[in-house]
Design an enzyme around this catalytic site. Structure first.
Site, PDB file in Angstrom:
ATOM      1  N   TYR A 160      -2.709  -0.283  10.017  1.00  0.00           N
ATOM      2  CA  TYR A 160      -2.751  -0.999   8.774  1.00  0.00           C
ATOM      3  C   TYR A 160      -1.239  -0.769   8.056  1.00  0.00           C
ATOM      4  CZ  TYR A 160      -4.117  -1.285   3.850  1.00  0.00           C
ATOM      5  OH  TYR A 160      -4.087  -1.844   2.602  1.00  0.00           O
ATOM      6  N   SER A 169       0.845  -1.187  -0.017  1.00  0.00           N
ATOM      7  CA  SER A 169      -0.085   0.094  -0.015  1.00  0.00           C
ATOM      8  C   SER A 169       0.867   1.163   0.019  1.00  0.00           C
ATOM      9  CB  SER A 169      -1.033   0.046   1.319  1.00  0.00           C
ATOM     10  OG  SER A 169      -1.637   1.337   1.432  1.00  0.00           O
TER      11      SER A 169
END
Length: 252
Positions: free
Chosen positions: A157, A142
């Site tokens: 995350y 990501s």
């Protein structure tokens, strides 16, 4: 025929990657979590285009199921392709959760860790004996791990995805004697069902994200899936240990 395993392929980036990999002539074993129907829909899309695919259930957050999954993969390889090995692994299955550090619970932290870091680590370990030399692995990371332009709420995350970035480089180093390449892709904002289908529930965020993106829109799953398919293919035979941001120039 080459064979790929793509986790989390019942929708979104995983589905796109599975379809694109199959379109290039590779057989696909794809996994689904709670969305069994989505997994079968991905299989149907691949078969409609003339490809071959098998869908298997997998909870990437439960390492205790990995031995049985490995056996299911071995059986699918024998029954469908008459092979004992596969060639490509795409560690894509994931979840997302946003909360400020001060509000993040240990349960949330641990769940993210199990799915996003521990899962890919030990699933890859479990499947390695079935993987052919000269293959390739792609991990879905990501761009939330970037050095700048961070959005509050993704500390847990992004920490797991940052760990996955480091793991990608160590995998590339350790698997290189077998000729196995390992890379990661780092999507930006992409229109998927992640975070409980957030893009559908909060459509007002789309123009805001598009305005922050150099190419003027949010990403689509096919934007990422095509890159994953390219990275596992022989076209990328001299690329390893890289983390390629695929974000259309987010925060550029």
């Amino acid at each position: 025929m080459r064979i790929a395993i793509v986790t989390g392929a019942s929708s979104g980036i995983g589905r796109s990657a599975a379809i694109e990999i199959a379109r290039r002539g590779t057989g696909v074993i794809l996994t689904y979590g709670a969305n069994a129907r989505g997994g079968q829909e991905t299989v149907a899309a691949i078969e409609k285009a003339g490809g071959t695919a098998v869908a298997l259930p997998l909870d990437v957050g439960d390492t205790g199921t990995f031995a049985a999954f490995r056996d299911a993969v071995a059986e699918a390889l024998r029954a469908t392709w008459r092979r004992d090995t596969f060639d490509y692994l795409v560690n894509n299955a994931g979840i997302s959760h946003a909360s400020l550090l001060e509000d993040t619970t240990e349960d949330t932290f641990d769940r993210l860790m199990r799915v996003l870091l521990k899962g890919p680590y030990f699933l890859t370990q479990r499947l390695l004996p079935l993987m052919a030399d000269g293959g390739a692995i792609v991990n879905t990371s990501s761009n939330s791990t970037a050095m700048a332009g961070l959005e509050p709420g993704y500390s847990a995350y992004a920490s797991m995805k940052g760990g996955l970035d480091v793991l990608t480089r160590y995998m590339a180093k350790e698997f290189s004697p077998r000729g196995i390449r390992v890379n990661a892709v780092a999507p930006g904002s992409t229109r998927t069902r992640i975070a409980d289908d957030a893009f559908t529930r909060f459509p007002e965020v789309v123009p805001v994200l598009a305005a922050k993106t150099a190419l003027g829109r949010v990403g689509e799953p096919d934007d990422i899936g095509a890159v994953i398919a390219t990275l596992v293919s022989d076209e990328s035979r001299w690329i390893t240990a890289q983390n390629l941001e695929v974000s259309g120039g987010y925060n550029l």
